[in-house]
Scaffold this motif. Sequence first.
Motif, PDB file in Angstrom:
ATOM      1  N   ASP A   1     -69.277 -21.931 -49.606  1.00 31.29           N
ATOM      2  CA  ASP A   1     -70.686 -21.961 -49.254  1.00 31.29           C
ATOM      3  C   ASP A   1     -71.290 -20.622 -49.656  1.00 31.29           C
TER       4      ASP A   1
ATOM      5  N   THR B   1     -69.645 -20.262 -39.631  1.00 33.04           N
ATOM      6  CA  THR B   1     -70.659 -20.582 -40.636  1.00 33.04           C
ATOM      7  C   THR B   1     -71.193 -19.274 -41.203  1.00 33.04           C
TER       8      THR B   1
ATOM      9  N   SER C   1     -77.001 -20.023 -44.564  1.00 29.42           N
ATOM     10  CA  SER C   1     -76.460 -20.898 -45.601  1.00 29.42           C
ATOM     11  C   SER C   1     -77.566 -21.489 -46.470  1.00 29.42           C
TER      12      SER C   1
ATOM     13  N   THR D   1     -77.407 -25.575 -46.176  1.00 31.44           N
ATOM     14  CA  THR D   1     -77.515 -26.052 -44.793  1.00 31.44           C
ATOM     15  C   THR D   1     -76.144 -26.399 -44.220  1.00 31.44           C
ATOM     16  N   ASN D   2     -75.186 -25.538 -44.509  1.00 27.09           N
ATOM     17  CA  ASN D   2     -73.821 -25.628 -43.980  1.00 27.09           C
ATOM     18  C   ASN D   2     -73.045 -26.854 -44.446  1.00 27.09           C
TER      19      ASN D   2
ATOM     20  N   PRO E   1     -68.803 -26.541 -43.442  1.00 24.62           N
ATOM     21  CA  PRO E   1     -69.090 -25.746 -42.253  1.00 24.62           C
ATOM     22  C   PRO E   1     -69.792 -26.518 -41.137  1.00 24.62           C
ATOM     23  N   SER E   2     -70.522 -27.564 -41.489  1.00 24.66           N
ATOM     24  CA  SER E   2     -71.225 -28.341 -40.467  1.00 24.66           C
ATOM     25  C   SER E   2     -70.296 -29.293 -39.718  1.00 24.66           C
TER      26      SER E   2
END
Length: 127
Positions: A30, A44, A48, A51-52, A93-94
């Motif tokens: 990312d 995270t 970002s 948006t992760n 990451p989300s």
Amino acid sequence: MTITDSGRNLLAAAIKGDKTGGFNAFNIMDVGEGGGNTDVTLNTLDVSLTTNTGFGCTATLSIDNQIEFYAQLSGVDYQGRTIREVGIFDDPPSSAGASMLLRIPIDPIGPIISTKTYDIRIIVEVE
């Protein structure tokens, strides 16, 4: 404490995803616009650009204890933005339970130009 050569090599292979036993491959990268220091409890990036969600990257062992993470980034998706941080993850990451292996604040790259492709290469040495 000293980690042996064989221990370093096994750890590097685990980070790359070559080992089983609960290790997921760290194969998500990312990029973000945040800077400064990283809170070691976070999973995270600070800011970002995806948006992760991150994007796939390849992880290869360049020598026994070095892992190279590589991805190409299309300028079309991030035109006018500036990259200031890069992170490597085992899942987007989300995702619940995602782990961030590392976050690297970098010298700013940008503003991103839509007609260019950017190569991102991070080399990690396990010592």
